[in-house]
Each structure stands twice: as C-alpha cells, then as structure tokens.
Design an enzyme around this catalytic site. Structure first.
Site, mmCIF file in Angstrom:
data_model
loop_
_atom_site.group_PDB
_atom_site.id
_atom_site.type_symbol
_atom_site.label_atom_id
_atom_site.label_comp_id
_atom_site.label_asym_id
_atom_site.label_seq_id
_atom_site.Cartn_x
_atom_site.Cartn_y
_atom_site.Cartn_z
ATOM 1 N N LYS A 21 0.831 -1.201 0.000
ATOM 2 C CA LYS A 21 0.000 0.000 0.000
ATOM 3 C C LYS A 21 0.871 1.260 0.000
ATOM 4 O O LYS A 21 0.701 2.141 -0.837
ATOM 5 C CB LYS A 21 -0.953 -0.015 1.209
ATOM 6 C CG LYS A 21 -1.864 1.187 1.308
ATOM 7 C CD LYS A 21 -1.311 2.203 2.262
ATOM 8 C CE LYS A 21 -2.172 3.468 2.271
ATOM 9 N NZ LYS A 21 -1.621 4.469 3.193
ATOM 10 N N ASP A 50 -6.200 0.507 0.542
ATOM 11 C CA ASP A 50 -6.248 0.862 1.956
ATOM 12 C C ASP A 50 -7.621 0.458 2.488
ATOM 13 O O ASP A 50 -8.352 -0.276 1.839
ATOM 14 C CB ASP A 50 -6.014 2.369 2.128
ATOM 15 C CG ASP A 50 -7.174 3.182 1.591
ATOM 16 O OD1 ASP A 50 -7.901 2.673 0.720
ATOM 17 O OD2 ASP A 50 -7.375 4.316 2.050
#
Length: 218
Positions: free
Chosen positions: A125, A144
């Site tokens: 991420k 996320d």
DNA sequence: CTCCCGATAT
DNA sequence: ATATCAGGAG
C-alpha cells in the site's frame, strides 16, 4: 484468473462515473518531496490524513533529510508523531527506512516496488502511494481501508486480503487509470461511501451499485 | 490471527 | 462505549 468482459464493462462504468464526479482527485497528504510523502504515508496508518497533516507541518520543518531522521533520538521523533497513534512502530519504521536508504541507496528513495517493500514498515500500500504519487509510476492499485470497503460494496472483489483485492482491481482496470483511480476511490470512500453511514442517496454510483454488505441491502 | 495506539464521530 | 481512520510485522 481471466476477467470476464462483463466485469471489465462494469469497471469501466465505475471508472467513468468516478471521473465525472471527482475529476481532479489527488493525494490529501501534504508533502513536497518523495521523502516527505514516505514519512506522511507511514504516519497515515489507522489515522486520518487531517491528523497526519497537522503533525507533519511541524515535523517537516525540523527534519529536512534522511540523515536527520536516522540520527534523531527516538524519543524526540515519538513525541513529535505521538498523536497519530502507533508511534513506537511508526518511529521504528521511519528511522529504519532512513537508515536503510543511507546504507543501500545513498539516501535516495528507490523507484522500484520490490526495493520499497523491502524497507521496514513499507508494505505494498505504502509503496504504491510513493511510486504513484511521488514518481508517477503505476506499480499497482493503492488498497487501503477505503478501497477494500468500496471494492466489496461495488462487487469489484470478493477477496479479503489487500493483496488479492489489488490483483482483482489490476485485472479489471487499465494500468493507465490505476494512480488516479486510487485517489478517486479513497476520496469517494471518505466523503460518500463512508464505513459507518454511507450516503447512498447522494452517491453518483447509486444506479450501478449492488451494495454488498451495506445495511438495508446486500 | 494478534498487536500496535491516539483522536474523533456516532 | 464503540467503531473507524490512506497498515505493517510477528
């Protein structure tokens, strides 16, 4: 896994509606260099961007380069970022990253997903955020908490882990859209398709959304 | 899977 | 009181 034409068509509809409603969605973390974005993104774990920006306004004034973070007393850094939560872990991640950057990469941030993920405290991420937003490199889709939730509700993925959700999104959306798509999904997740109380009545995707897992539907 | 963790909205 | 917020490591 091959992706069906229907799935790609639906993804195209999602993409078009998001583009229309969020034409210039961008990163909501304040930064002026790749290093600042790296630090801000580490701080953003389980914390609002608003809070991160409050902290980094002072932090970036005090710590100007990789060496400054690496040489700082851990207690000082912990105190500076305390309000973002997880401050022990985040301090170790920031200092670990900066030490490794000095040792291996002459203090520069590598523009390579494998090398970034290898840094302490950097997962896919965070690496995707740095590559996409600081360097314009589409290494993947940023998954996320918002993107995970929206992917489930829109039926873009039935997977649980961020890694598998990211693969589903990469399969359905063209690579040239990955960077801006991430920003648009996150903005939409914050403003409209919120975790607790989604504003389905005001949602631009209302007409095509299966509302998987949303209360009152599903 | 658990743990890390403060601030805010509900 | 509890859920949630631009996650990652053990």
């Amino acid at each position: 896994m091959a992706v069906s034409a229907a799935a790609k068509k639906f993804a195209g509809q999602v993409s078009q509606l998001l583009k229309k409603h969020y034409p210039d969605a961008k990163c909501s973390l304040n930064f002026s260099t790749p290093l600042e974005l790296l630090v801000a993104t580490i701080l953003s774990a389980q914390c609002t961007d608003e809070r991160v920006n409050l902290v980094t306004r002072e932090l970036f004034r005090k710590y100007k380069d990789v060496a400054a973070y690496a040489e700082a007393p851990p207690k000082d850094l912990e105190k500076a970022i305390q309000s973002t939560g997880f401050f022990h872990n985040k301090t170790k991640s920031i200092q670990g990253c900066c030490e490794t950057l000095l040792e291996r990469y002459n203090g520069q941030i590598p523009q390579d997903i494998g090398k970034l993920v290898d840094l302490p405290g950097i997962g896919r991420k965070t690496a995707n955020v740095i590559l996409g937003t600081a360097f314009g490199i589409a290494s993947g889709v940023v998954v996320d908490t918002h993107v995970s939730r929206l992917s489930q509700r829109l039926g873009l993925s039935q997977e649980k882990t961020a890694e598998k959700i990211e693969q589903d999104l990469m399969d359905q959306f063209p690579k040239k859209e990955w960077i801006v798509l991430s920003h648009r999904l996150i903005q939409h997740g914050r403003k409209v398709c919120a975790a607790r109380k989604p504003s389905c009545g005001k949602c631009p995707l209302e007409a095509i959304c299966p509302k998987v897992g949303v209360e009152g539907k599903g």
